[in-house]
Write a protein that holds these residues in place. Sequence first.
Motif, PDB file in Angstrom:
ATOM      1  N   ALA A 172     -12.817  -6.772   1.476  1.00 11.50           N
ATOM      2  CA  ALA A 172     -12.198  -7.932   0.842  1.00 11.50           C
ATOM      3  C   ALA A 172     -10.677  -7.810   0.856  1.00 11.50           C
ATOM      4  N   ARG A 173     -10.157  -6.654   0.408  1.00 11.18           N
ATOM      5  CA  ARG A 173      -8.700  -6.491   0.356  1.00 11.18           C
ATOM      6  C   ARG A 173      -8.189  -5.567   1.452  1.00 11.18           C
ATOM      7  N   ILE A 174      -8.991  -4.541   1.791  1.00  8.10           N
ATOM      8  CA  ILE A 174      -8.674  -3.724   2.966  1.00  8.10           C
ATOM      9  C   ILE A 174      -9.886  -3.798   3.884  1.00  8.10           C
ATOM     10  N   LEU A 187       0.867  -1.178   0.000  1.00  9.77           N
ATOM     11  CA  LEU A 187       0.000   0.000   0.000  1.00  9.77           C
ATOM     12  C   LEU A 187       0.898   1.220   0.000  1.00  9.77           C
ATOM     13  N   SER A 188       0.582   2.137  -0.885  1.00  5.89           N
ATOM     14  CA  SER A 188       1.451   3.294  -1.010  1.00  5.89           C
ATOM     15  C   SER A 188       0.604   4.561  -1.053  1.00  5.89           C
ATOM     16  N   VAL A 189       0.808   5.427  -0.064  1.00  6.27           N
ATOM     17  CA  VAL A 189       0.024   6.655   0.026  1.00  6.27           C
ATOM     18  C   VAL A 189       0.943   7.816  -0.292  1.00  6.27           C
ATOM     19  N   ARG A 190       0.518   8.696  -1.204  1.00  2.00           N
ATOM     20  CA  ARG A 190       1.351   9.835  -1.588  1.00  2.00           C
ATOM     21  C   ARG A 190       0.546  11.129  -1.514  1.00  2.00           C
ATOM     22  N   ASP A 191       1.075  12.074  -0.742  1.00  2.00           N
ATOM     23  CA  ASP A 191       0.536  13.449  -0.693  1.00  2.00           C
ATOM     24  C   ASP A 191      -0.974  13.481  -0.472  1.00  2.00           C
ATOM     25  N   LEU A 192      -1.438  12.631   0.383  1.00  2.00           N
ATOM     26  CA  LEU A 192      -2.877  12.548   0.616  1.00  2.00           C
ATOM     27  C   LEU A 192      -3.354  13.765   1.411  1.00  2.00           C
ATOM     28  N   THR A 193      -4.373  14.438   0.875  1.00  2.00           N
ATOM     29  CA  THR A 193      -4.985  15.552   1.599  1.00  2.00           C
ATOM     30  C   THR A 193      -6.492  15.293   1.684  1.00  2.00           C
ATOM     31  N   VAL A 194      -7.005  15.279   2.907  1.00  2.00           N
ATOM     32  CA  VAL A 194      -8.443  15.130   3.112  1.00  2.00           C
ATOM     33  C   VAL A 194      -8.948  16.450   3.665  1.00  2.00           C
ATOM     34  N   ALA A 195      -9.995  16.981   3.035  1.00  2.00           N
ATOM     35  CA  ALA A 195     -10.494  18.293   3.468  1.00  2.00           C
ATOM     36  C   ALA A 195     -11.960  18.203   3.846  1.00  2.00           C
ATOM     37  N   ILE A 223      -3.668   6.949  -3.394  1.00  2.00           N
ATOM     38  CA  ILE A 223      -3.597   5.765  -2.536  1.00  2.00           C
ATOM     39  C   ILE A 223      -3.530   4.570  -3.479  1.00  2.00           C
ATOM     40  N   ARG A 224      -2.418   3.854  -3.493  1.00  2.00           N
ATOM     41  CA  ARG A 224      -2.312   2.697  -4.385  1.00  2.00           C
ATOM     42  C   ARG A 224      -2.258   1.430  -3.568  1.00  2.00           C
ATOM     43  N   LEU A 225      -3.151   0.499  -3.919  1.00  2.00           N
ATOM     44  CA  LEU A 225      -3.125  -0.819  -3.302  1.00  2.00           C
ATOM     45  C   LEU A 225      -2.680  -1.781  -4.394  1.00  2.00           C
ATOM     46  N   GLY A 226      -1.442  -2.328  -4.276  1.00  2.00           N
ATOM     47  CA  GLY A 226      -0.909  -3.117  -5.378  1.00  2.00           C
ATOM     48  C   GLY A 226      -0.844  -2.241  -6.611  1.00  2.00           C
ATOM     49  N   ASP A 227      -1.563  -2.662  -7.663  1.00  2.00           N
ATOM     50  CA  ASP A 227      -1.518  -1.893  -8.903  1.00  2.00           C
ATOM     51  C   ASP A 227      -2.692  -0.936  -9.016  1.00  2.00           C
ATOM     52  N   GLU A 228      -3.543  -0.957  -8.018  1.00  2.00           N
ATOM     53  CA  GLU A 228      -4.801  -0.243  -8.191  1.00  2.00           C
ATOM     54  C   GLU A 228      -4.810   1.105  -7.483  1.00  2.00           C
ATOM     55  N   GLU A 229      -5.237   2.133  -8.209  1.00  2.00           N
ATOM     56  CA  GLU A 229      -5.362   3.471  -7.619  1.00  2.00           C
ATOM     57  C   GLU A 229      -6.753   3.578  -6.992  1.00  2.00           C
ATOM     58  N   LEU A 230      -6.802   3.934  -5.706  1.00  2.00           N
ATOM     59  CA  LEU A 230      -8.104   3.967  -5.036  1.00  2.00           C
ATOM     60  C   LEU A 230      -8.728   5.356  -5.008  1.00  2.00           C
ATOM     61  N   GLN A 234      -5.631  -8.121   2.490  1.00  2.00           N
ATOM     62  CA  GLN A 234      -4.197  -7.850   2.481  1.00  2.00           C
ATOM     63  C   GLN A 234      -3.840  -6.820   3.557  1.00  2.00           C
ATOM     64  N   VAL A 235      -4.766  -5.895   3.794  1.00  2.00           N
ATOM     65  CA  VAL A 235      -4.508  -4.842   4.777  1.00  2.00           C
ATOM     66  C   VAL A 235      -5.648  -4.824   5.797  1.00  2.00           C
ATOM     67  N   LEU A 236      -5.268  -4.798   7.065  1.00  2.00           N
ATOM     68  CA  LEU A 236      -6.259  -4.664   8.120  1.00  2.00           C
ATOM     69  C   LEU A 236      -5.969  -3.368   8.861  1.00  2.00           C
ATOM     70  N   ILE A 237      -6.957  -2.504   8.944  1.00  2.00           N
ATOM     71  CA  ILE A 237      -6.797  -1.256   9.698  1.00  2.00           C
ATOM     72  C   ILE A 237      -7.525  -1.423  11.016  1.00  2.00           C
ATOM     73  N   ALA A 238      -6.808  -1.199  12.108  1.00  5.74           N
ATOM     74  CA  ALA A 238      -7.445  -1.297  13.420  1.00  5.74           C
ATOM     75  C   ALA A 238      -7.365   0.072  14.076  1.00  5.74           C
ATOM     76  N   ASP A 239      -8.541   0.709  14.233  1.00  7.95           N
ATOM     77  CA  ASP A 239      -8.576   2.064  14.782  1.00  7.95           C
ATOM     78  C   ASP A 239      -8.850   1.992  16.282  1.00  7.95           C
ATOM     79  N   GLU A 240      -7.818   2.132  17.074  1.00  6.18           N
ATOM     80  CA  GLU A 240      -7.920   2.034  18.530  1.00  6.18           C
ATOM     81  C   GLU A 240      -8.821   0.877  18.939  1.00  6.18           C
ATOM     82  N   PRO A 241      -8.477  -0.327  18.536  1.00 11.36           N
ATOM     83  CA  PRO A 241      -9.430  -1.438  18.695  1.00 11.36           C
ATOM     84  C   PRO A 241      -9.672  -1.830  20.145  1.00 11.36           C
ATOM     85  N   THR A 242      -8.842  -1.360  21.057  1.00 16.72           N
ATOM     86  CA  THR A 242      -9.015  -1.824  22.437  1.00 16.72           C
ATOM     87  C   THR A 242      -9.315  -0.688  23.402  1.00 16.72           C
TER      88      THR A 242
END
Lengths: 335, 300, 323
Positions: free
Chosen positions: A96-98, A10-18, A75-82, A180-188
Amino acid sequence: MSMTPTPPLLSVRDLTVAFRVRGEDAPVVRDLSFDLHEGETLGIVGESGCGKSMTALALMGLVPNPPGRIASGSIRLGDEELVAAAEARLRRVRGARISMVFQEPMTSLNPVFTVGEQIAETARAHLGLSAREARDRAVEMLRLVGIPAPERRVGDYPHQLSGGMRQRVMIAIALVCEPQVLIADEPTTALDVTVQAQIFDLFRELQDRMNTAVILITHDIGVVAEMTDRVMVMYAGRKVEEGPAADFVAAPRHPYARGLVNCVPRLVADPPDVPEPLFEIPGLVPGAEALARPGCAFAPRCPRAMPVCGREFPPVTASPGGRSVACWLDAEGAR
Amino acid sequence: MSEPPVMTSMPPMPPMPVPEPVSPARQAWRMFRRNGAAMIGLALLLLVLAEAALGPALYSVSPDDMVWMPLTPPGASEYWLGTDYVGRDLLAGLIHGGRVTLIVGGSAAALTVAIGVLVGAFAGYYGGRIDNALMRVTEFFQVLPNLLLAMVVVMLFGASLVNIAIAIGAVSWTSTARLTRVEFMRLREMDYVRAERSIGASDARLIWAVILPNAAPPLIVSAALSAGTAILFEAGLAFLGLGDPNAMSWGRIIGDNRPYVLDAWWAVTFPGLAIFLAVLAISLVGDGLNDALNPRLRER
Amino acid sequence: MIRTLSRRLLNAAGLLLAVLVFNFALIHMAPGDPVEVLAGEMGGATPELLAEIRAGYGLDRPFHVQLLTYLGRVAQGDLGHSFYYDQPVTGLILDRIGATLLLVCAALTLALLLGCFLGVVSAQNRNGWLSHLVTLLSLAGFSAPVFWVGILLILTFSVALPVLPISGMSSVDAGRMGPWGRAADVAAHMVLPVLTLASIYLAFYSRLARASMLDVLGSDYVRTARAKGLSRFLVVYKHALRNALLPVVTFAGLQFAQVVSGAVLVETVFAWPGLGTLAYESLLRRDSPTLLGILFFSALMVVAVNIAVDLLYRLIDPRIGAR
């Protein structure tokens, strides 16, 4: 880790969320870049409101819209741009994948469906299983996440389970398609301390078995030290420091990161007579206006702030061992 | 840790800019003012109130006198809105009827809120048996269709304005009571209430001076809605022939003229429109208050 | 389940008993004498006639004896005798109940289905034009007097554009129609009353469904459902709607008594031959046994509906059964 020649998963580049607030775009995540490799655990650390949860939602394509959106970056997951992918394609990636485990197990499960159904529907949606197969898969997942008597529990409703059990169910939902990727946001965060340890043990065991890459979002430096390979510190929507977890915890570089690490009381074998005062970071968590200001957002709270800090955001200074920090102190030193 | 904690002795922080304190009422008014629909409602409401207060003095035609041919359509005589089935001036009826309608609606709503808050406050504050008993009474009134009940009461005790207002208030208070009860149950567990209690505040003080002001925002909204409902209720009773025969009201004009509706659409349409606009004004204001007093719901 | 049901039934019986006692007390507290009215209608109120009528209805006996007699009669299904119609009240009510149920059920079904649909659609796009329209329409629906809406509909669709019948439940020549013709005739007569009655509750339900749907769409479990990669349809109609229905169902149950009140006005406007028209007629004649009988019967319906709603709620929400 960053030395490995294989391309990142997973490759994240210059991500800006507004977020659009009163007609203006207020960035909550800014110019964020990082990589995640197969099987790796990346910790994201920061105060609440620093953008770490929004980063996770961005990876899932779930930034609440309106008012939020991904303003730029990739945001690239493998070859795919999300970023800017069609909703239908994102849907095939999500779950499924994330996949993602949320902070609040008490409210994250739908109260009117059985836990079995909530696991099985994910399997049906992505794996094309029949109702029967999906149910068997749900039982199998419940067993995998350590829920006793899974054949019986599969028909339980969420309110019949404890918080820890519900979080296990959430993990089962997240892992049912072997992502392939599991995100756990403060799971505990919402759980008892003993249950926390059990959940983290479960994470480690399942990660070994499935070779899933994990992004673990936390504000707990102890968890970072114990669970992660690499850590990334966020402050006011930006990455301010990154490096291998062990090195980072031993010697944080950014003044904010030092504050974070020093906030944790240490267990010392031979305590001094006068205990060290427990550290605190002065000032308040920055609000939205701090994020829009030029310069380093931490400057108003930073004990070592210099005039330049208020004017311009510091450049990222990389050092050997895969570490980097965005602070004028290091930038000055490098010069 | 190579360095000792660096920040334990630091220069004092520059003070954070603190926004000047704004009273909750002023803040609510700011929210309210930004709400276009609510401001339209408020203007309409003020207009209706002004009409009811001043109209009868400015328009001297009596609503009870026969002034022209019965069932004269609007515009066909000096009486702009035409006449009803006995030749009374419809405009005069509307102008005088507004006052009666608003007074009956307003006092019925006041009674609704008073009973509802009283019952709800006691039930929510004391809980236990008192709560149980009061909720049974509430349930009792909730299974009786309130219009039918009010019909029975007005039929048996006579259709005076006071009886009508009492009947409406007596059958409409249940939802206010439930709302008040829930608020009181929530608020009585709050720290500031416990603190007051721990320094020996009386139950009466806790109920009326401590909890009630904090429960006010939803109750204000509910009171506004009650006023709208009460006006509709009065109109409904008057339509069924249970209006005070000595006081012209909007509902009564409709009720009186109903048999002639096929020949005189105006005699029914205009008073209905008046009721509709008055209640709409109140609803819009109530809606605006709801948004202004519930900042949590602002983004909706 | 059976225990809760029996507890509910017991509670309902208590409520209904209270309604009866209340009914009875109301007549006795009221000033004026129905017997005099009745005697007046018979043409002449001689003291002998009054006494005779009193004895005939048992009105000369002490209060508690009358109350017990009344309760005993009601237990046998006898709600008293109508002064005006000179018939048992129970029979009068049973003759009319079908028409009222038809009207109320049709209007409620329409209001619930359409209301939930509008609420859901407008919640999904909460700042879109449909959302604003739903808010506006629900305010208008709440603010319009229901009988006025009915009259306006008559003026529009029966007078200006004479496409639908003005009033009643069937045409005069319905007797000569076949069964399908008769059904179509009743259906045509139903359109306006059902629309009128539905309009108020449509306003309530769409508004409530919208608010509740907005609440649910922002909930953690809907986020979970989206994070699973489920389709929008499944997220909205499987995960969100079922939860969003709960407050609507609760409200519909609580408000059922008000629906009956609305039906009284609507029936009166359209001369629909149901309980509401009967209530209006007996009000005009000061026929208190009939009016009180209707009040009791309505309470009975409301209680029954509330129990049904309770059971329905348990079907929708598994958490309730556990408590």
